[in-house]
Design an enzyme around this catalytic site. Structure first.
Site, PDB file in Angstrom:
ATOM      1  N   SER A 103      52.899  33.737  -9.140  1.00 49.90           N
ATOM      2  CA  SER A 103      52.097  34.716  -9.873  1.00 49.90           C
ATOM      3  C   SER A 103      52.897  35.439 -10.953  1.00 49.90           C
ATOM      4  O   SER A 103      54.111  35.618 -10.844  1.00 49.90           O
ATOM      5  CB  SER A 103      51.525  35.753  -8.898  1.00 49.90           C
ATOM      6  OG  SER A 103      50.826  35.118  -7.852  1.00 49.90           O
TER       7      SER A 103
HETATM    8  N1  SAH Z   1      52.222  34.604  -3.851  1.00 50.89           N
HETATM    9  C1  SAH Z   1      52.588  33.331  -4.427  1.00 50.89           C
HETATM   10  C2  SAH Z   1      51.464  32.770  -5.262  1.00 50.89           C
HETATM   11  C3  SAH Z   1      51.134  31.370  -4.855  1.00 50.89           C
HETATM   12  S1  SAH Z   1      49.651  30.698  -5.579  1.00 50.89           S
HETATM   13  C4  SAH Z   1      53.868  33.448  -5.199  1.00 50.89           C
HETATM   14  O1  SAH Z   1      54.288  34.576  -5.503  1.00 50.89           O
HETATM   15  O2  SAH Z   1      54.506  32.416  -5.471  1.00 50.89           O
HETATM   16  C5  SAH Z   1      48.540  30.774  -4.213  1.00 50.89           C
HETATM   17  C6  SAH Z   1      48.870  29.962  -2.990  1.00 50.89           C
HETATM   18  O3  SAH Z   1      47.743  30.049  -2.115  1.00 50.89           O
HETATM   19  C7  SAH Z   1      49.105  28.470  -3.219  1.00 50.89           C
HETATM   20  O4  SAH Z   1      50.398  28.130  -2.778  1.00 50.89           O
HETATM   21  C8  SAH Z   1      48.043  27.790  -2.333  1.00 50.89           C
HETATM   22  O5  SAH Z   1      48.507  26.602  -1.685  1.00 50.89           O
HETATM   23  C9  SAH Z   1      47.733  28.884  -1.321  1.00 50.89           C
HETATM   24  N2  SAH Z   1      46.434  28.780  -0.634  1.00 50.89           N
HETATM   25  C10 SAH Z   1      45.246  28.366  -1.132  1.00 50.89           C
HETATM   26  N3  SAH Z   1      44.298  28.393  -0.162  1.00 50.89           N
HETATM   27  C11 SAH Z   1      44.905  28.854   0.968  1.00 50.89           C
HETATM   28  C12 SAH Z   1      44.465  29.099   2.306  1.00 50.89           C
HETATM   29  N4  SAH Z   1      43.205  28.888   2.681  1.00 50.89           N
HETATM   30  N5  SAH Z   1      45.353  29.571   3.207  1.00 50.89           N
HETATM   31  C13 SAH Z   1      46.652  29.786   2.853  1.00 50.89           C
HETATM   32  N6  SAH Z   1      47.137  29.561   1.607  1.00 50.89           N
HETATM   33  C14 SAH Z   1      46.273  29.099   0.678  1.00 50.89           C
END
Ligand code: SAH
Length: 212
Positions: A62
């Site tokens: 993010s």
């Molecule tokens: N907070 C992270 C942002 C990652 S993007 C950072 O700072 O790097 C969002 C993430 O949500 C992705 O890795 C994706 O695989 C995950 N995601 C999507 N659906 C999900 C679910 N149902 N349960 C857990 N994670 C999920």
């Protein structure tokens, strides 16, 4: 060795404080977490740009400002127990871990969950627990949470997240279909009473059910 700290301090000043985030604990956490450790090796020089960065498997780390905005809106405090959905790189979890006592974070892609676990351990974030699994159902075993933050967007608010929020707790999530998401803050005012406020138009990856 490149010293990334000057770039990090400049990022906090120009992209975050200047845009109105005044929560000192959030600003200090953002000045501390080495974002370059959470982005792909070849992206390190862009770690403090004002943008989300690509991660493995089509996911993203993010944008720093959005991480700060969500952490401030969630009113994370030293004694907060926090749930994050969507660990990704672990960057937001590390920011939260600088502020709060205990973070539980769930990631559905097991390869990302493993990499984040290793990275957070290596960097000394002992107060973060990474769970590999589907975060749609939250984490009943660890509820209630003072704050819940989702890094994946959903057209509806998953019921489990509302139920696992402590009374007085804050839930911050991107709400709406892909391409039309609003970051919202929901506060649990009482057992059956919730308030909801829109914070900003955002673009997050979708919440996907199931694990892989
Ligand atoms: N907070 C992270 C942002 C990652 S993007 C950072 O700072 O790097 C969002 C993430 O949500 C992705 O890795 C994706 O695989 C995950 N995601 C999507 N659906 C999900 C679910 N149902 N349960 C857990 N994670 C999920």
């Amino acid at each position: 060795m490149i010293d990334y700290r000057p770039g990090r301090l400049k990022m906090v000043e120009q992209q975050i404080a200047r845009r109105g985030i005044s929560d000192q604990a959030v600003l200090e956490a953002m000045r501390t977490v080495p974002r370059e450790e959470f982005v792909p090796q070849q992206m390190r020089d862009y770690a403090y740009e004002d943008t989300a960065l690509p991660l493995a498997q089509g996911q993203t780390v993010s944008q720093p400002y959005i991480v700060a905005l969500m952490s401030a809106a969630a009113e994370v405090k030293p004694d907060s127990k926090v749930l994050e959905i969507g660990t990704g790189s672990g960057y937001a979890a590390a920011v939260l871990a600088e502020i709060a006592g205990r973070i539980v974070t769930i990631e559905r892609l097991s390869s990302l969950a493993e990499a984040a676990t290793e990275r957070l351990q290596r960097l000394g974030y002992a107060n973060v627990q990474v769970i590999s699994g589907d975060g749609t159902d939250g984490c009943e075993a660890e509820a209630p949470f003072d704050a819940i933050l989702s890094a994946a967007g959903s057209p509806e608010v998953p019921e489990a997240w509302k139920r696992q929020l402590a009374v007085g707790g804050r839930l911050v999530l991107p709400l709406g279909p892909p391409g039309d998401q609003i970051l919202v803050k929901i506060v649990r005012l009482g057992p059956e009473e919730f308030s909801q406020k829109a914070l900003a138009a955002v673009r997050f990856v979708p919440l996907v059910a199931g694990q892989s």
